[in-house]
Design an enzyme around this catalytic site. Sequence first.
Site, short mmCIF file in Angstrom:
data_model
loop_
_atom_site.label_atom_id
_atom_site.label_comp_id
_atom_site.label_asym_id
_atom_site.label_seq_id
_atom_site.Cartn_x
_atom_site.Cartn_y
_atom_site.Cartn_z
N ASP A 159 -27.90 125.02 50.16
CA ASP A 159 -26.70 125.02 50.84
C ASP A 159 -26.06 126.44 50.53
O ASP A 159 -25.86 126.71 49.57
CB ASP A 159 -25.74 123.96 50.13
CG ASP A 159 -24.87 123.08 51.25
OD1 ASP A 159 -25.15 123.38 52.31
OD2 ASP A 159 -24.13 122.31 50.71
N ARG B 146 -34.03 123.40 54.76
CA ARG B 146 -32.76 122.71 55.06
C ARG B 146 -32.88 122.06 56.37
O ARG B 146 -32.83 122.66 57.22
CB ARG B 146 -31.35 123.35 54.86
CG ARG B 146 -30.18 122.80 55.22
CD ARG B 146 -29.67 121.74 54.19
NE ARG B 146 -28.64 121.02 54.95
CZ ARG B 146 -27.24 121.31 54.50
NH1 ARG B 146 -27.02 122.61 53.83
NH2 ARG B 146 -26.26 120.88 54.94
N ASP C 211 -22.26 128.10 51.34
CA ASP C 211 -21.17 127.75 51.99
C ASP C 211 -20.27 129.26 52.22
O ASP C 211 -20.48 129.75 50.88
CB ASP C 211 -20.34 126.72 51.19
CG ASP C 211 -20.67 125.34 51.29
OD1 ASP C 211 -21.29 125.17 52.54
OD2 ASP C 211 -20.75 124.53 50.33
N ARG D 269 -30.14 118.28 49.26
CA ARG D 269 -30.43 119.46 50.15
C ARG D 269 -31.18 120.30 49.41
O ARG D 269 -31.03 120.49 48.26
CB ARG D 269 -29.29 120.00 50.80
CG ARG D 269 -28.23 120.70 49.93
CD ARG D 269 -27.00 119.61 49.29
NE ARG D 269 -26.65 118.83 50.26
CZ ARG D 269 -25.61 118.95 51.19
NH1 ARG D 269 -25.03 119.92 51.30
NH2 ARG D 269 -25.27 117.82 51.80
#
Length: 161
Positions: free
Chosen positions: A96, A83, A98, A93
């Site tokens: 990810d 990334r 989160d 991307r």
Amino acid sequence: MQRVYLGLGANLNSPKKQLDNAVIALESLPNSEFIACSHYYASRPMGPQDQPDYVNAVACINTSLEPEQLLDLTQAIELEHGRVRKAERWGARTLDIDILLFGEHILNTERLTVPHYGLTEREFVVYPLQEIAPELILPSGASIQQIANTLPLNDLQQLPR
Ligand SMILES: CC1(C)Nc2nc(N)[nH]c(=O)c2N=C1O
């Protein structure tokens, strides 16, 4: 220990493999216990459309790490998977991760906003989250059931395991 829900997303370099690798990395987090991962879901990109479809999932861990300690570790996992941070906002991307929910915490620091700001409007978060935590009540008091019932299902496809 706090119950934490993590949103996983990828749309470059074999996204399903990226999520498999992310789950393996999450299973080895220190001071944490891996609980579950949803099915993987495919969906068109939210935001700029000139990028590949995404594969998303939601994982659940119990952890005694502090929120920013966990963030340091999830950002390290993203970097290990190529990334490039500071990529264009909302661009494609490789991976990810989160932090969607961290127990009942409501955090607004420089680095961390929890609950994640997009949690309740993103079908690629709401549905996998509901899949692994159907009884979940958010810190706001809303139930994931209510949120899922009021969120239109556009193009989310559950992928076979
Ligand atoms: C670019 C943006 C907003 N769009 C997304 N769109 C989808 N479908 N899934 C994502 O994980 C995702 N992540 C993002 O960051």
